[in-house]
Design a protein around this motif. Sequence first.
Motif, PDB file in Angstrom:
ATOM      1  N   UNK A   1       6.959 -24.518  -3.126  1.00 27.78           N
ATOM      2  CA  UNK A   1       5.732 -23.816  -4.343  1.00 27.78           C
ATOM      3  C   UNK A   1       4.282 -23.141  -4.129  1.00 27.78           C
ATOM      4  N   UNK A   2       3.484 -23.192  -2.708  1.00 30.91           N
ATOM      5  CA  UNK A   2       2.433 -22.536  -2.632  1.00 30.91           C
ATOM      6  C   UNK A   2       3.109 -20.978  -1.365  1.00 30.91           C
ATOM      7  N   UNK A   3       4.231 -21.284  -1.176  1.00 29.08           N
ATOM      8  CA  UNK A   3       5.735 -20.177  -0.707  1.00 29.08           C
ATOM      9  C   UNK A   3       4.969 -18.905  -1.700  1.00 29.08           C
ATOM     10  N   UNK A   4       5.947 -19.758  -2.737  1.00 27.47           N
ATOM     11  CA  UNK A   4       6.436 -18.540  -3.895  1.00 27.47           C
ATOM     12  C   UNK A   4       5.091 -18.083  -4.826  1.00 27.47           C
ATOM     13  N   UNK A   5       3.997 -19.001  -4.995  1.00 29.84           N
ATOM     14  CA  UNK A   5       2.662 -18.546  -5.374  1.00 29.84           C
ATOM     15  C   UNK A   5       1.985 -17.135  -4.288  1.00 29.84           C
ATOM     16  N   UNK A   6       2.204 -17.458  -3.359  1.00 27.38           N
ATOM     17  CA  UNK A   6       1.363 -16.059  -2.707  1.00 27.38           C
ATOM     18  C   UNK A   6       2.123 -15.262  -2.409  1.00 27.38           C
ATOM     19  N   UNK A   7       3.140 -15.413  -2.643  1.00 25.51           N
ATOM     20  CA  UNK A   7       4.831 -14.141  -3.044  1.00 25.51           C
ATOM     21  C   UNK A   7       4.004 -13.441  -4.081  1.00 25.51           C
ATOM     22  N   UNK A   8       4.127 -14.480  -5.061  1.00 22.23           N
ATOM     23  CA  UNK A   8       3.974 -13.659  -6.517  1.00 22.23           C
ATOM     24  C   UNK A   8       2.744 -13.034  -6.672  1.00 22.23           C
ATOM     25  N   UNK A   9       1.784 -13.189  -5.965  1.00 22.52           N
ATOM     26  CA  UNK A   9       0.282 -13.030  -5.932  1.00 22.52           C
ATOM     27  C   UNK A   9       0.200 -11.989  -5.315  1.00 22.52           C
ATOM     28  N   UNK A  10       1.527 -12.059  -4.287  1.00 18.63           N
ATOM     29  CA  UNK A  10       1.018 -10.746  -2.930  1.00 18.63           C
ATOM     30  C   UNK A  10       1.703  -8.737  -4.266  1.00 18.63           C
ATOM     31  N   UNK A  11       2.627  -9.340  -4.496  1.00 17.66           N
ATOM     32  CA  UNK A  11       3.537  -8.200  -5.098  1.00 17.66           C
ATOM     33  C   UNK A  11       2.711  -8.006  -6.635  1.00 17.66           C
ATOM     34  N   UNK A  12       2.327  -8.578  -7.153  1.00 13.42           N
ATOM     35  CA  UNK A  12       1.828  -8.817  -8.498  1.00 13.42           C
ATOM     36  C   UNK A  12       0.946  -9.675  -8.898  1.00 13.42           C
ATOM     37  N   UNK A  13      -0.394  -8.830  -8.007  1.00 11.77           N
ATOM     38  CA  UNK A  13      -1.490  -9.364  -8.722  1.00 11.77           C
ATOM     39  C   UNK A  13      -2.153  -9.864 -10.041  1.00 11.77           C
ATOM     40  N   UNK A  14      -1.886 -10.904 -10.006  1.00 14.83           N
ATOM     41  CA  UNK A  14      -3.086 -11.106 -11.365  1.00 14.83           C
ATOM     42  C   UNK A  14      -1.791 -11.948 -12.601  1.00 14.83           C
ATOM     43  N   UNK A  15      -0.675 -12.021 -12.138  1.00 16.59           N
ATOM     44  CA  UNK A  15       0.491 -12.315 -13.699  1.00 16.59           C
ATOM     45  C   UNK A  15       0.808 -13.745 -13.088  1.00 16.59           C
ATOM     46  N   UNK A  16       0.999 -14.547 -12.395  1.00 22.93           N
ATOM     47  CA  UNK A  16       1.032 -15.809 -11.590  1.00 22.93           C
ATOM     48  C   UNK A  16       0.044 -16.810 -11.797  1.00 22.93           C
ATOM     49  N   UNK A  17      -0.387 -17.426 -12.611  1.00 21.95           N
ATOM     50  CA  UNK A  17      -1.502 -17.445 -13.291  1.00 21.95           C
ATOM     51  C   UNK A  17      -1.312 -19.458 -12.722  1.00 21.95           C
ATOM     52  N   UNK A  18      -2.970 -20.089 -12.940  1.00 15.62           N
ATOM     53  CA  UNK A  18      -2.510 -21.388 -12.526  1.00 15.62           C
ATOM     54  C   UNK A  18      -1.716 -22.730 -13.556  1.00 15.62           C
ATOM     55  N   UNK A  19      -1.429 -22.026 -14.627  1.00 18.20           N
ATOM     56  CA  UNK A  19      -0.330 -22.486 -15.209  1.00 18.20           C
ATOM     57  C   UNK A  19       1.024 -22.456 -14.612  1.00 18.20           C
ATOM     58  N   UNK A  20       1.063 -20.917 -13.534  1.00 15.47           N
ATOM     59  CA  UNK A  20       2.408 -21.006 -13.399  1.00 15.47           C
ATOM     60  C   UNK A  20       2.704 -21.669 -12.336  1.00 15.47           C
ATOM     61  N   UNK A  21       1.764 -21.599 -11.519  1.00 15.82           N
ATOM     62  CA  UNK A  21       1.727 -22.437 -10.670  1.00 15.82           C
ATOM     63  C   UNK A  21       2.238 -24.230 -11.001  1.00 15.82           C
ATOM     64  N   UNK A  22       1.286 -24.781 -11.582  1.00 12.43           N
ATOM     65  CA  UNK A  22       1.226 -26.312 -11.921  1.00 12.43           C
ATOM     66  C   UNK A  22       2.898 -26.590 -12.637  1.00 12.43           C
ATOM     67  N   UNK A  23       3.231 -25.506 -13.487  1.00 10.04           N
ATOM     68  CA  UNK A  23       4.645 -25.631 -14.002  1.00 10.04           C
ATOM     69  C   UNK A  23       5.376 -25.466 -12.687  1.00 10.04           C
ATOM     70  N   UNK A  24       5.655 -24.797 -11.765  1.00  8.39           N
ATOM     71  CA  UNK A  24       7.091 -24.532 -10.140  1.00  8.39           C
ATOM     72  C   UNK A  24       6.469 -25.612  -9.547  1.00  8.39           C
ATOM     73  N   UNK A  25       5.286 -26.185  -9.455  1.00  5.59           N
ATOM     74  CA  UNK A  25       4.851 -27.627  -8.634  1.00  5.59           C
ATOM     75  C   UNK A  25       5.941 -28.081  -9.112  1.00  5.59           C
ATOM     76  N   UNK A  26       5.413 -28.650 -10.379  1.00  9.26           N
ATOM     77  CA  UNK A  26       6.316 -29.925 -10.574  1.00  9.26           C
ATOM     78  C   UNK A  26       7.950 -30.167 -10.868  1.00  9.26           C
ATOM     79  N   UNK A  27       8.682 -28.811 -10.784  1.00  7.38           N
ATOM     80  CA  UNK A  27       9.532 -28.290 -10.691  1.00  7.38           C
ATOM     81  C   UNK A  27      10.271 -28.552  -9.432  1.00  7.38           C
ATOM     82  N   UNK A  28       9.405 -27.991  -8.557  1.00  8.70           N
ATOM     83  CA  UNK A  28       9.692 -28.575  -6.734  1.00  8.70           C
ATOM     84  C   UNK A  28       9.543 -30.132  -6.367  1.00  8.70           C
TER      85      UNK A  28
END
Length: 154
Positions: A91-118
């Motif tokens: 999940x942290x790899x995706x967070x870094x990738x998305x924040x690097x490619x589209x800064x400011x779009x991937x936020x804390x609620x998105x991170x929690x959502x994806x961590x729960x899925x993983x």
Amino acid sequence: MVFTYQHATAIGWLGLAQALSTAALKPVQVFPLQGDGGLGLHAHEGNSIFDAILVLRRAPLLAVNSDEDAGNVEFDLTISLDGEATALGRANQWERKLNGEIPGVYRVPDDINLKRAFLICAALEERFERPAGERKLLLQSLIDVAEPSFAKAC
């Protein structure tokens, strides 16, 4: 089977985990998809705009290796310490990738959502592959906060 899922509450994610735990399905992949363009009824601060895509494949029922019976009404999915670390690392790899490619779009609620899925997919996968006797954590304690430091060992 492939589907998208997004939920703001731990109980919603645990309901999904419970439903999937009764099926002979094994997780293959999880990844994010920007499913909400930031418009409409759900467009406000604090909402996730990324869905989790879950990819599962059919698994033989006899391959289940866990303390839980796949058809049991009792619901205590667990995850190993290694499984937790791997899930959160992905999940942290995706967070870094998305924040690097589209800064400011991937936020804390998105991170929690994806961590729960993983985390859910890791727990479901371990039903088939967890070594016997390995220390495990209750999935619910991880999903409640989506952070490893608050987990309760069992």
